[in-house]
Scaffold this motif. Structure first.
Motif, PDB file in Angstrom:
ATOM      1  N   PRO A 234      64.005  39.941  12.560  1.00 32.05           N
ATOM      2  CA  PRO A 234      63.439  39.952  14.071  1.00 32.05           C
ATOM      3  C   PRO A 234      64.617  40.277  15.055  1.00 32.05           C
ATOM      4  O   PRO A 234      64.269  40.876  16.041  1.00 32.05           O
ATOM      5  CB  PRO A 234      62.786  38.694  14.082  1.00 32.05           C
ATOM      6  CG  PRO A 234      63.157  37.828  12.964  1.00 32.05           C
ATOM      7  CD  PRO A 234      63.583  38.904  11.907  1.00 32.05           C
ATOM      8  N   GLY A 235      65.813  39.761  14.848  1.00 36.40           N
ATOM      9  CA  GLY A 235      66.867  39.784  15.989  1.00 36.40           C
ATOM     10  C   GLY A 235      67.818  40.639  15.814  1.00 36.40           C
ATOM     11  O   GLY A 235      68.950  40.825  16.562  1.00 36.40           O
ATOM     12  N   ALA A 236      67.814  41.495  14.612  1.00 36.71           N
ATOM     13  CA  ALA A 236      68.781  42.479  14.567  1.00 36.71           C
ATOM     14  C   ALA A 236      68.776  43.724  15.326  1.00 36.71           C
ATOM     15  O   ALA A 236      67.778  44.305  15.418  1.00 36.71           O
ATOM     16  CB  ALA A 236      68.994  42.770  12.988  1.00 36.71           C
ATOM     17  N   VAL A 237      69.883  44.478  15.706  1.00 36.98           N
ATOM     18  CA  VAL A 237      71.215  43.688  15.557  1.00 36.98           C
ATOM     19  C   VAL A 237      71.356  42.920  16.709  1.00 36.98           C
ATOM     20  O   VAL A 237      71.801  41.762  16.687  1.00 36.98           O
ATOM     21  CB  VAL A 237      72.058  45.101  15.924  1.00 36.98           C
ATOM     22  CG1 VAL A 237      73.504  44.545  16.068  1.00 36.98           C
ATOM     23  CG2 VAL A 237      72.131  45.809  14.602  1.00 36.98           C
ATOM     24  N   LEU A 238      70.909  43.018  17.769  1.00 35.81           N
ATOM     25  CA  LEU A 238      70.678  42.287  19.003  1.00 35.81           C
ATOM     26  C   LEU A 238      69.211  42.604  19.281  1.00 35.81           C
ATOM     27  O   LEU A 238      68.582  43.598  19.182  1.00 35.81           O
ATOM     28  CB  LEU A 238      71.483  42.466  20.138  1.00 35.81           C
ATOM     29  CG  LEU A 238      73.180  42.471  20.169  1.00 35.81           C
ATOM     30  CD1 LEU A 238      73.888  42.710  21.131  1.00 35.81           C
ATOM     31  CD2 LEU A 238      73.436  40.858  19.698  1.00 35.81           C
ATOM     32  N   GLY A 239      68.653  41.461  19.907  1.00 33.55           N
ATOM     33  CA  GLY A 239      67.193  41.556  20.426  1.00 33.55           C
ATOM     34  C   GLY A 239      67.178  42.258  21.516  1.00 33.55           C
ATOM     35  O   GLY A 239      67.993  42.330  22.286  1.00 33.55           O
ATOM     36  N   PRO A 240      65.821  42.471  21.657  1.00 31.27           N
ATOM     37  CA  PRO A 240      65.318  43.367  23.002  1.00 31.27           C
ATOM     38  C   PRO A 240      65.975  42.725  24.376  1.00 31.27           C
ATOM     39  O   PRO A 240      65.910  43.586  25.492  1.00 31.27           O
ATOM     40  CB  PRO A 240      64.013  43.754  22.910  1.00 31.27           C
ATOM     41  CG  PRO A 240      63.396  42.682  21.878  1.00 31.27           C
ATOM     42  CD  PRO A 240      64.618  42.287  20.923  1.00 31.27           C
ATOM     43  N   LYS A 241      65.832  41.469  24.566  1.00 29.80           N
ATOM     44  CA  LYS A 241      66.199  40.696  25.646  1.00 29.80           C
ATOM     45  C   LYS A 241      67.478  40.833  26.159  1.00 29.80           C
ATOM     46  O   LYS A 241      68.094  40.402  27.123  1.00 29.80           O
ATOM     47  CB  LYS A 241      65.931  39.106  25.758  1.00 29.80           C
ATOM     48  CG  LYS A 241      64.287  39.041  25.481  1.00 29.80           C
ATOM     49  CD  LYS A 241      64.059  37.439  25.349  1.00 29.80           C
ATOM     50  CE  LYS A 241      62.578  37.194  24.717  1.00 29.80           C
ATOM     51  NZ  LYS A 241      62.370  35.874  24.745  1.00 29.80           N
ATOM     52  N   THR A 242      68.493  41.278  25.326  1.00 31.43           N
ATOM     53  CA  THR A 242      70.029  40.701  25.221  1.00 31.43           C
ATOM     54  C   THR A 242      70.552  41.906  26.467  1.00 31.43           C
ATOM     55  O   THR A 242      71.309  40.968  27.283  1.00 31.43           O
ATOM     56  CB  THR A 242      70.790  41.283  24.216  1.00 31.43           C
ATOM     57  OG1 THR A 242      70.175  40.692  23.094  1.00 31.43           O
ATOM     58  CG2 THR A 242      72.215  40.932  24.077  1.00 31.43           C
ATOM     59  N   VAL A 243      70.346  43.011  26.720  1.00 36.59           N
ATOM     60  CA  VAL A 243      70.954  43.919  27.786  1.00 36.59           C
ATOM     61  C   VAL A 243      70.522  43.121  29.207  1.00 36.59           C
ATOM     62  O   VAL A 243      71.484  43.069  29.975  1.00 36.59           O
ATOM     63  CB  VAL A 243      70.787  45.498  27.445  1.00 36.59           C
ATOM     64  CG1 VAL A 243      71.135  46.151  29.078  1.00 36.59           C
ATOM     65  CG2 VAL A 243      71.571  45.907  26.276  1.00 36.59           C
ATOM     66  N   PRO A 244      69.283  43.240  29.165  1.00 36.91           N
ATOM     67  CA  PRO A 244      69.014  42.490  30.906  1.00 36.91           C
ATOM     68  C   PRO A 244      69.826  41.048  30.857  1.00 36.91           C
ATOM     69  O   PRO A 244      70.181  40.843  32.050  1.00 36.91           O
ATOM     70  CB  PRO A 244      67.456  42.295  30.700  1.00 36.91           C
ATOM     71  CG  PRO A 244      66.999  43.233  29.882  1.00 36.91           C
ATOM     72  CD  PRO A 244      68.149  43.262  28.653  1.00 36.91           C
ATOM     73  N   ARG A 245      69.720  40.215  29.925  1.00 36.21           N
ATOM     74  CA  ARG A 245      70.392  38.889  29.903  1.00 36.21           C
ATOM     75  C   ARG A 245      71.827  39.123  30.315  1.00 36.21           C
ATOM     76  O   ARG A 245      72.396  38.436  30.984  1.00 36.21           O
ATOM     77  CB  ARG A 245      70.233  38.305  28.915  1.00 36.21           C
ATOM     78  CG  ARG A 245      68.820  37.423  28.566  1.00 36.21           C
ATOM     79  CD  ARG A 245      68.711  36.870  27.467  1.00 36.21           C
ATOM     80  NE  ARG A 245      67.419  35.820  27.204  1.00 36.21           N
ATOM     81  CZ  ARG A 245      67.000  35.449  26.218  1.00 36.21           C
ATOM     82  NH1 ARG A 245      67.707  35.282  24.967  1.00 36.21           N
ATOM     83  NH2 ARG A 245      65.778  34.772  26.380  1.00 36.21           N
ATOM     84  N   ARG A 246      72.583  39.939  29.621  1.00 34.78           N
ATOM     85  CA  ARG A 246      74.036  40.404  30.073  1.00 34.78           C
ATOM     86  C   ARG A 246      74.042  40.902  31.200  1.00 34.78           C
ATOM     87  O   ARG A 246      75.423  40.709  31.866  1.00 34.78           O
ATOM     88  CB  ARG A 246      74.655  41.435  28.670  1.00 34.78           C
ATOM     89  CG  ARG A 246      74.607  41.013  27.577  1.00 34.78           C
ATOM     90  CD  ARG A 246      75.577  39.715  27.351  1.00 34.78           C
ATOM     91  NE  ARG A 246      75.589  39.062  25.881  1.00 34.78           N
ATOM     92  CZ  ARG A 246      74.834  38.251  25.485  1.00 34.78           C
ATOM     93  NH1 ARG A 246      74.001  37.499  26.299  1.00 34.78           N
ATOM     94  NH2 ARG A 246      74.989  37.860  24.153  1.00 34.78           N
TER      95      ARG A 246
END
Length: 281
Positions: A234-246
């Motif tokens: 489910p979280g591979a490679v990074l989850g869909p929330k990651t870019v906005p959070r970064r």
């Protein structure tokens, strides 16, 4: 600057309309502040079967184009398809009894079809590359020929190529191969890149350490998750929330210029897209 004041583009995400979360993942991205997506087709054997002919490539591409249309409906901006041939297909075909030369020809046919989707409208760019694992020399040569074919198509149609390759920082030779075929090296994008890269434009995996290196280096860059939309991972490679959070994290640290580089200026230079104008349409 607040995240609501900037476009937020994930440069490399997969959606799986067959067995993945698909639009649910896009909604998560948007809820966190994400606005734009480049959606790469998953390898054909994850959606249909290992492609050996034009019709199978079209089937995989059409599924991705449909997923992108659904994604655009829930985004404040929009999504674009990036279509192509996963470099691991060469190994699948060789295992199935094809020679490396025959596998090369099949994969080049797939790229021809992907280029047609760019020329005719739904797709923004194509994807190619070479295996990120050890292969025999003849498979490696066939893979480089496929990648160079992608450069020829992109030069002819004036669009970008996203590359899936082995790791490393020095891809100067690859950028030169693209230039020899008439491409602007800025339109060659190394997906899954670290913060340092020589040659193509880097699409940096949204890891804090690598983003800090990319900002230090000062070159144009993009940000991505390589989210694979696999229910078993489910979280591979990074989850869909990651870019906005970064992006939020970068803005809090005062890196407004870097955010503008990755989400406005580099997308415009590489793909010819305007992430600001598409926010207000």
């Amino acid at each position: 600057m607040d995240i609501e004041e900037t476009p937020v583009l994930d440069n490399h995400m997969h959606l799986d309309p067959v067995q993945g979360r698909n639009v649910e993942a896009v909604e998560e991205f948007a809820e966190q502040g994400g606005t734009h997506l480049l959606v790469l087709n998953k390898p054909s054997w994850h959606l249909v079967e290992a492609a050996t002919d034009e019709s199978t490539f079209r089937e995989a591409f059409d599924l991705t184009v449909g997923a992108v249309e659904s994604a655009t409906e829930v985004l404040p901006g929009r999504a674009w398809p990036v279509l192509g041939v996963h470099p691991a297909l060469v190994s699948k075909l060789v295992e199935d009894g094809y020679t490396p030369a025959a596998a090369r020809d099949i994969m080049q046919t797939g790229l021809d079809v992907a280029a047609e989707y760019v020329r005719d409208g739904p797709a923004l760019a194509i994807k190619s590359g070479r295996p990120h694992y050890d292969v025999d020399e003849d498979v490696w040569d066939a893979s480089n020929a496929v990648m160079c074919h992608a450069f020829e198509l992109a030069a002819d149609g004036d669009f970008a190529v996203q590359l899936h390759t082995e790791g490393g920082e020095d891809f100067e030779q690859v950028a030169q191969w693209a230039e020899e075929r008439g491409m602007d090296r800025r339109q060659v994008v190394k997906h899954y890149s670290g913060g340092r890269l020589q040659g193509p434009t880097k699409s940096v995996l949204a890891d804090k350490d690598e983003l800090e290196i990319a900002i230090e280096e000062g070159d144009p860059f993009l940000m991505e998750t390589d989210y694979i939309d696999d229910p078993d991972r489910p979280g591979a490679v990074l989850g869909p929330k990651t870019v906005p959070r970064r992006v939020r994290w970068l803005l809090e640290a005062g890196h407004e210029e870097a955010v503008r580089t990755a989400h406005v200026e580099t997308p415009r230079a590489v793909y010819g897209i305007d992430t600001e104008a598409t926010l207000t349409e």
